[in-house]
Design an enzyme around this catalytic site. Structure first.
Site: not given
Length: 155
Positions: A53-55, A60
């Site tokens: 999970v890269s919110p 990113r």
């Protein structure tokens, strides 16, 4: 033949990132470290499936810049596994969503912390609508079509 390694929260959070929590700064550092590990693996010719999970979009984007390209081929492919929060809750084998809703886990993505959906991911897997097999097939097709699963001399 390609070597593929899967990095996920269990094999990273319990070792390399065991000193981090879930505050925004910890999440940023977690994703930065994951990016550096992915960079080492890709330098060695290994395909890395980084299942995290890269919110935050900014985090990113930083990893995308770090990994860059290998010739014409991207070393970073953003895959958005799209599912509603309710779908994630239904699939939660560890009961983390329940604990987050009870206030036991703070800064939990989708419950008490934001998620910035990717704007232009290379692949969107609609896992709330498609079967696991269909999502896997879609991803494998993308990787084959992009030459990731064939040796350079066979392309």
């Amino acid at each position: 033949k390609k070597t593929i390694y899967i990095l996920d929260g269990d094999n990273i959070r319990h070792g390399l990132c065991s000193d981090l929590g879930f505050r925004p700064t910890d999440r940023q550092e977690n994703i930065r470290r994951i990016g550096e590990v992915c960079n080492l693996f890709t330098d060695a010719g290994t395909i890395v499936l980084a299942a995290f999970v890269s919110p935050y979009k900014e985090d990113r984007d930083k990893v995308r810049l770090l990994l860059g390209k290998n010739g014409e081929r991207k070393n970073f492919i953003e895959i958005h596994v799209q599912a509603s929060v309710s779908t994630c809750e239904e699939r939660d084998p560890k009961g983390l969503y329940k604990r987050a809703r009870a206030g036991e886990i703070l800064n939990f993505t989708g419950i008490s912390a934001p998620f910035e959906a990717p704007e232009n991911p290379e692949v969107v897997l609609k896992s709330g609508e498609k079967s696991v097999e269909d999502c896997v097939s879609q991803l494998v097709t993308y990787l084959k079509d992009g030459g990731y699963l064939s040796s350079p001399e066979s392309k």
